[in-house]
Design a protein around this motif. Structure first.
Motif, PDB file in Angstrom:
ATOM      1  N   ILE A  45      -2.996  13.919  -3.404  1.00 33.90           N
ATOM      2  CA  ILE A  45      -1.775  13.318  -3.927  1.00 33.90           C
ATOM      3  C   ILE A  45      -1.566  13.813  -5.357  1.00 33.90           C
ATOM      4  O   ILE A  45      -2.470  13.746  -6.184  1.00 33.90           O
ATOM      5  N   ARG A  46      -0.360  14.307  -5.617  1.00 34.13           N
ATOM      6  CA  ARG A  46      -0.015  14.843  -6.936  1.00 34.13           C
ATOM      7  C   ARG A  46       0.848  13.816  -7.663  1.00 34.13           C
ATOM      8  O   ARG A  46       1.990  13.580  -7.300  1.00 34.13           O
ATOM      9  N   PHE A  47       0.264  13.213  -8.713  1.00 34.43           N
ATOM     10  CA  PHE A  47       0.945  12.195  -9.514  1.00 34.43           C
ATOM     11  C   PHE A  47       1.517  12.814 -10.779  1.00 34.43           C
ATOM     12  O   PHE A  47       1.101  13.884 -11.211  1.00 34.43           O
ATOM     13  N   GLU A  48       2.424  12.059 -11.413  1.00 31.96           N
ATOM     14  CA  GLU A  48       3.007  12.503 -12.672  1.00 31.96           C
ATOM     15  C   GLU A  48       1.979  12.444 -13.796  1.00 31.96           C
ATOM     16  O   GLU A  48       0.962  11.758 -13.694  1.00 31.96           O
ATOM     17  N   ASP A  49       2.276  13.158 -14.862  1.00 35.57           N
ATOM     18  CA  ASP A  49       1.419  13.220 -16.040  1.00 35.57           C
ATOM     19  C   ASP A  49       1.136  11.818 -16.570  1.00 35.57           C
ATOM     20  O   ASP A  49       2.027  10.973 -16.638  1.00 35.57           O
ATOM     21  N   GLY A  50      -0.115  11.572 -16.915  1.00 35.78           N
ATOM     22  CA  GLY A  50      -0.482  10.308 -17.531  1.00 35.78           C
ATOM     23  C   GLY A  50      -0.878   9.203 -16.570  1.00 35.78           C
ATOM     24  O   GLY A  50      -1.286   8.132 -17.010  1.00 35.78           O
ATOM     25  N   ALA A  51      -0.764   9.429 -15.272  1.00 38.71           N
ATOM     26  CA  ALA A  51      -1.152   8.387 -14.314  1.00 38.71           C
ATOM     27  C   ALA A  51      -2.666   8.174 -14.398  1.00 38.71           C
ATOM     28  O   ALA A  51      -3.437   9.113 -14.270  1.00 38.71           O
ATOM     29  N   SER A  52      -3.068   6.935 -14.637  1.00 41.51           N
ATOM     30  CA  SER A  52      -4.496   6.624 -14.736  1.00 41.51           C
ATOM     31  C   SER A  52      -5.037   6.275 -13.353  1.00 41.51           C
ATOM     32  O   SER A  52      -4.272   6.008 -12.425  1.00 41.51           O
ATOM     33  N   GLU A  53      -6.354   6.260 -13.239  1.00 44.91           N
ATOM     34  CA  GLU A  53      -6.959   5.925 -11.952  1.00 44.91           C
ATOM     35  C   GLU A  53      -6.602   4.496 -11.543  1.00 44.91           C
ATOM     36  O   GLU A  53      -6.388   4.221 -10.364  1.00 44.91           O
ATOM     37  N   SER A  54      -6.476   3.590 -12.513  1.00 43.74           N
ATOM     38  CA  SER A  54      -6.093   2.212 -12.171  1.00 43.74           C
ATOM     39  C   SER A  54      -4.647   2.160 -11.664  1.00 43.74           C
ATOM     40  O   SER A  54      -4.335   1.390 -10.757  1.00 43.74           O
ATOM     41  N   GLU A  55      -3.768   2.998 -12.224  1.00 45.08           N
ATOM     42  CA  GLU A  55      -2.388   3.062 -11.722  1.00 45.08           C
ATOM     43  C   GLU A  55      -2.349   3.648 -10.312  1.00 45.08           C
ATOM     44  O   GLU A  55      -1.581   3.194  -9.467  1.00 45.08           O
ATOM     45  N   VAL A  56      -3.186   4.652 -10.079  1.00 46.17           N
ATOM     46  CA  VAL A  56      -3.280   5.249  -8.744  1.00 46.17           C
ATOM     47  C   VAL A  56      -3.724   4.184  -7.741  1.00 46.17           C
ATOM     48  O   VAL A  56      -3.136   4.040  -6.664  1.00 46.17           O
ATOM     49  N   LYS A  57      -4.745   3.422  -8.107  1.00 44.28           N
ATOM     50  CA  LYS A  57      -5.229   2.352  -7.226  1.00 44.28           C
ATOM     51  C   LYS A  57      -4.132   1.328  -6.961  1.00 44.28           C
ATOM     52  O   LYS A  57      -3.972   0.866  -5.833  1.00 44.28           O
ATOM     53  N   ALA A  58      -3.367   0.980  -7.992  1.00 50.96           N
ATOM     54  CA  ALA A  58      -2.284   0.000  -7.834  1.00 50.96           C
ATOM     55  C   ALA A  58      -1.217   0.525  -6.870  1.00 50.96           C
ATOM     56  O   ALA A  58      -0.719  -0.224  -6.022  1.00 50.96           O
ATOM     57  N   VAL A  59      -0.872   1.800  -6.981  1.00 52.05           N
ATOM     58  CA  VAL A  59       0.121   2.390  -6.073  1.00 52.05           C
ATOM     59  C   VAL A  59      -0.381   2.306  -4.637  1.00 52.05           C
ATOM     60  O   VAL A  59       0.353   1.913  -3.729  1.00 52.05           O
ATOM     61  N   LEU A  60      -1.650   2.649  -4.431  1.00 52.61           N
ATOM     62  CA  LEU A  60      -2.206   2.620  -3.077  1.00 52.61           C
ATOM     63  C   LEU A  60      -2.321   1.195  -2.549  1.00 52.61           C
ATOM     64  O   LEU A  60      -2.073   0.943  -1.369  1.00 52.61           O
ATOM     65  N   GLU A  61      -2.681   0.246  -3.417  1.00 55.09           N
ATOM     66  CA  GLU A  61      -2.759  -1.155  -2.993  1.00 55.09           C
ATOM     67  C   GLU A  61      -1.381  -1.692  -2.634  1.00 55.09           C
ATOM     68  O   GLU A  61      -1.231  -2.436  -1.666  1.00 55.09           O
ATOM     69  N   ASN A  62      -0.368  -1.310  -3.398  1.00 51.49           N
ATOM     70  CA  ASN A  62       0.999  -1.736  -3.089  1.00 51.49           C
ATOM     71  C   ASN A  62       1.511  -1.107  -1.803  1.00 51.49           C
ATOM     72  O   ASN A  62       2.444  -1.606  -1.190  1.00 51.49           O
ATOM     73  N   HIS A  63       0.902  -0.003  -1.425  1.00 49.21           N
ATOM     74  CA  HIS A  63       1.288   0.674  -0.189  1.00 49.21           C
ATOM     75  C   HIS A  63       0.655   0.008   1.034  1.00 49.21           C
ATOM     76  O   HIS A  63       1.005   0.311   2.160  1.00 49.21           O
ATOM     77  N   ASN A  64      -0.259  -0.914   0.807  1.00 49.48           N
ATOM     78  CA  ASN A  64      -0.965  -1.607   1.894  1.00 49.48           C
ATOM     79  C   ASN A  64      -1.747  -0.639   2.776  1.00 49.48           C
ATOM     80  O   ASN A  64      -1.569  -0.599   3.988  1.00 49.48           O
ATOM     81  N   LYS A 177       2.123   9.520   4.399  1.00 49.99           N
ATOM     82  CA  LYS A 177       2.586  10.563   3.472  1.00 49.99           C
ATOM     83  C   LYS A 177       4.047  10.335   3.099  1.00 49.99           C
ATOM     84  O   LYS A 177       4.410  10.338   1.919  1.00 49.99           O
ATOM     85  N   ASN A 178       4.886  10.120   4.096  1.00 51.47           N
ATOM     86  CA  ASN A 178       6.319   9.927   3.846  1.00 51.47           C
ATOM     87  C   ASN A 178       6.579   8.686   2.997  1.00 51.47           C
ATOM     88  O   ASN A 178       7.427   8.703   2.106  1.00 51.47           O
ATOM     89  N   GLU A 179       5.850   7.619   3.257  1.00 48.28           N
ATOM     90  CA  GLU A 179       6.022   6.391   2.476  1.00 48.28           C
ATOM     91  C   GLU A 179       5.545   6.586   1.037  1.00 48.28           C
ATOM     92  O   GLU A 179       6.204   6.150   0.093  1.00 48.28           O
ATOM     93  N   LEU A 180       4.399   7.247   0.864  1.00 50.10           N
ATOM     94  CA  LEU A 180       3.870   7.463  -0.483  1.00 50.10           C
ATOM     95  C   LEU A 180       4.798   8.344  -1.315  1.00 50.10           C
ATOM     96  O   LEU A 180       4.972   8.118  -2.512  1.00 50.10           O
ATOM     97  N   GLU A 181       5.396   9.350  -0.700  1.00 49.01           N
ATOM     98  CA  GLU A 181       6.266  10.261  -1.446  1.00 49.01           C
ATOM     99  C   GLU A 181       7.551   9.592  -1.920  1.00 49.01           C
ATOM    100  O   GLU A 181       8.271  10.157  -2.735  1.00 49.01           O
ATOM    101  N   ASN A 182       7.827   8.387  -1.444  1.00 47.74           N
ATOM    102  CA  ASN A 182       8.978   7.632  -1.952  1.00 47.74           C
ATOM    103  C   ASN A 182       8.670   6.947  -3.277  1.00 47.74           C
ATOM    104  O   ASN A 182       9.572   6.441  -3.932  1.00 47.74           O
TER     105      ASN A 182
END
Length: 197
Positions: A45-64, A177-182
């Motif tokens: 997964i390619r995130f924007e500049d500055g995304a921290s590991e905790s933000e990455v975890k939050a995105v994935l948790e919000n994705h269920n 993949k499709n949901e995450l890319e949104n």
């Protein structure tokens, strides 16, 4: 009297068959994995500049995410490291970068279908490490008040609860993949297939 008894038994039998049919799954609904089913062991997964590991975890948790996983960010061999964001209507900077590359005979922009990503009103354009260190390239960016940014790459590895390797079917991975890319902070998601052969 014998005929009516047989008819009654037949009607009871048919009723039981109908009830049994209503409360059981037909054979066509039973999913058995095919030997040639594509298996996915993880995702890049390619995130924007500055995304921290905790933000990455939050995105994935919000994705269920329904599967256990581990996260590994910016380690090992990653793809394109740098990018610029250019307004979709700003043709001048793109034109000047293209002319500069031709004149300097350098590959500042990494060209492939995965490098020109549209996000909102901007294009995310992957640039080479050579460009990041090139004064001419940087002066063009400076002229248009554009900064070089760095992708945050994260590898999501699917796991069993005990931490051992796991996989999900390709169909589920494509939906994920499709949901995450949104998500606004995610640029791309690529699927990592398992080769069992």
């Amino acid at each position: 009297m014998k005929i009516s008894k047989e008819i009654t038994i037949f009607i009871v039998f048919l009723t039981l068959v109908v009830l049994l049919g209503l409360f059981t799954n037909p054979l066509s609904d039973i999913r058995t994995p095919a030997n040639n089913e594509l298996k996915v062991g993880g995702m890049n997964i390619r995130f924007e500049d500055g995304a921290s590991e905790s933000e990455v975890k939050a995105v994935l948790e919000n994705h269920n995410m329904t599967t256990n996983y581990s996260i590994d960010c910016n380690t090992g061999s990653v793809g394109n490291k740098y990018y610029i964001m250019v307004d979709k209507d700003n043709l001048d900077i793109r034109r000047e970068l293209r002319k500069g590359m031709e004149k300097e005979n350098k590959d500042w922009i990494i060209s492939s279908s995965a490098t020109g990503i549209r996000k909102g009103d901007s294009y995310v354009i992957a640039v080479s490490e050579q460009a990041v260190n090139d004064e001419k390239f940087l002066s063009i960016l400076n002229k248009y008040d554009t900064k070089v940014k760095k992708f945050v790459w994260c590898y999501i590895s699917f796991e069993k609860p005990d931490g051992s390797r796991y996989w999900i079917p390709e169909e589920d991975a494509v939906k994920m993949k499709n949901e995450l890319e949104n998500n606004e902070s995610i640029f791309t998601v690529s699927i990592d297939y398992i080769n069992d052969q």
